[in-house]
Design an enzyme around this catalytic site. Structure first.
Site, short mmCIF file in Angstrom:
data_model
loop_
_atom_site.label_atom_id
_atom_site.label_comp_id
_atom_site.label_asym_id
_atom_site.label_seq_id
_atom_site.Cartn_x
_atom_site.Cartn_y
_atom_site.Cartn_z
N ASP A 171 0.77 -1.17 0.16
CA ASP A 171 -0.05 -0.03 -0.12
C ASP A 171 0.93 1.26 0.04
O ASP A 171 2.03 1.09 0.67
CB ASP A 171 -1.06 -0.01 1.21
N HIS B 79 2.98 3.41 -8.93
CA HIS B 79 2.84 1.80 -9.44
C HIS B 79 3.82 1.33 -9.86
O HIS B 79 4.38 0.14 -9.75
CB HIS B 79 1.60 2.00 -10.18
N LEU C 221 11.29 -20.67 -4.11
CA LEU C 221 10.31 -19.79 -3.52
C LEU C 221 8.87 -19.85 -4.28
O LEU C 221 8.77 -20.01 -5.56
CB LEU C 221 10.62 -18.29 -3.79
C1 FPP Z 1 -1.84 0.09 -3.45
O1 FPP Z 1 -1.41 1.43 -3.74
C2 FPP Z 1 -1.47 -0.66 -4.33
C3 FPP Z 1 -1.98 -1.16 -5.52
C4 FPP Z 1 -3.51 -0.90 -5.40
C5 FPP Z 1 -1.64 -2.02 -6.34
C6 FPP Z 1 -0.18 -2.63 -6.14
C7 FPP Z 1 0.56 -2.60 -7.46
C8 FPP Z 1 1.94 -2.75 -7.46
C9 FPP Z 1 2.83 -2.57 -6.36
C10 FPP Z 1 2.36 -2.54 -8.83
C11 FPP Z 1 2.27 -3.56 -10.00
C12 FPP Z 1 2.34 -4.96 -9.37
C13 FPP Z 1 3.08 -5.90 -9.95
C14 FPP Z 1 2.99 -7.33 -9.47
C15 FPP Z 1 4.05 -5.79 -10.96
P1 FPP Z 1 -2.67 2.71 -3.54
O2 FPP Z 1 -2.52 2.94 -5.01
O3 FPP Z 1 -3.87 2.22 -2.90
O4 FPP Z 1 -1.61 3.67 -2.70
P2 FPP Z 1 -2.57 5.19 -1.85
O5 FPP Z 1 -3.29 4.39 -0.89
O6 FPP Z 1 -1.38 6.02 -1.49
O7 FPP Z 1 -3.39 5.79 -2.96
#
Ligand code: FPP
Length: 244
Positions: free
Chosen positions: A26, A43, A137
């Site tokens: 997150d 992202h 893994l």
């Molecule tokens: C939360 O941050 C994260 C996500 C909704 C997506 C997670 C995705 C990645 C780590 C990148 C792509 C994944 C792979 C497997 C390559 P948020 O957008 O909710 O952040 P915020 O709460 O600060 O708005």
């Protein structure tokens, strides 16, 4: 038991590593916002943190790592952000699969992969097949995943299989979940300071140790992973019993 590789921990200090670490990644959006960048930049940095974290899990000898990459609720985000996340996952798979395979990583995908369309769903199937016999893994990617939906699906599967109420036990029911072949997480980490489990692995985290860390996901890496394992090592796990 593997040796710790944390820079802060002397190499002679060995501790039990969790068998299964699950992470709610997150804070990508906030990371980008703090830099005046579009959310997609967060992202993209998040994808780099995924790469670092997989390596850290391998280095520490953690055999199972589950990453929450896209929740069933994330479909409610604006279409351009959903498209960015889908593109990043595709891109990641295409660019990293060969290296992951070489490192001995077995990929497992949980969640409703078909919602991303047949092309990506088939690529994920193929990646699972290609890496199926790797043992270093097991990397579980949760995409379009929701814990409640998973439990409802498991109930339907059990009913369709003609299982009688008498036959349903916690153990037999676990066999109908998408994680049937995986151990329950020992440690659940959520980055960015938010203190919720957000519909992630609801059944499986019954006895997981939970760690909420303040840093944002794009800043997560080897040091943060090692610190989480050190924190885990201080926990006394009782599974509901009295302390020894
Ligand atoms: C939360 O941050 C994260 C996500 C909704 C997506 C997670 C995705 C990645 C780590 C990148 C792509 C994944 C792979 C497997 C390559 P948020 O957008 O909710 O952040 P915020 O709460 O600060 O708005």
């Amino acid at each position: 038991m593997s040796e710790p590789v944390s820079p802060g921990v002397p190499r002679h200090v060995a501790f039990d590593v969790p068998r299964h670490v699950a992470i709610i990644m997150d804070g990508n959006g906030r990371w980008a916002k703090a830099r005046g960048l579009p959310r997609v930049a967060g992202h993209r940095e998040g994808a780099k943190a995924v790469r670092r974290t997989i390596q850290a899990a391998i280095d520490h000898g953690v055999p199972y790592l589950t990453l929450f990459a896209f929740s069933s609720e994330n479909w409610q985000r604006p279409a351009d952000e959903v498209a960015d996340l889908t593109f990043l996952m595709k891109h990641y798979l295409r660019n990293e699969l060969a290296e992951l395979h070489e490192k001995g990583v077995r990929l497992r995908v949980i969640g409703e992969r078909e919602r991303f369309g047949p092309a990506l769903a088939e690529e994920l199937d193929a990646a699972e097949r290609k890496t199926a016999s790797n043992t270093k893994l097991t990397l579980v990617m949760a995409i379009s995943y929701g814990g409640r939906a998973e439990i409802v699906t498991a109930v339907k599967r059990a009913m369709l299989a003609g299982v009688s109420p008498q036959e349903i036990t916690e153990q037999s029911f676990s066999g109908f979940l998408s994680t049937a072949d995986l151990p329950d997480p020992d440690l659940l980490i959520r980055t960015s300071g938010e203190q919720r489990v957000s519909n992630f692995l609801l059944w499986q985290i019954a006895y997981a140790e939970i760690l909420f860390t303040p840093g944002l996901w794009p800043d997560f890496g080897a040091a943060e992973f090692a610190a989480a394992l050190e924190n885990y090592a201080t926990r006394e796990r009782r599974f509901g019993a009295r302390p020894v």
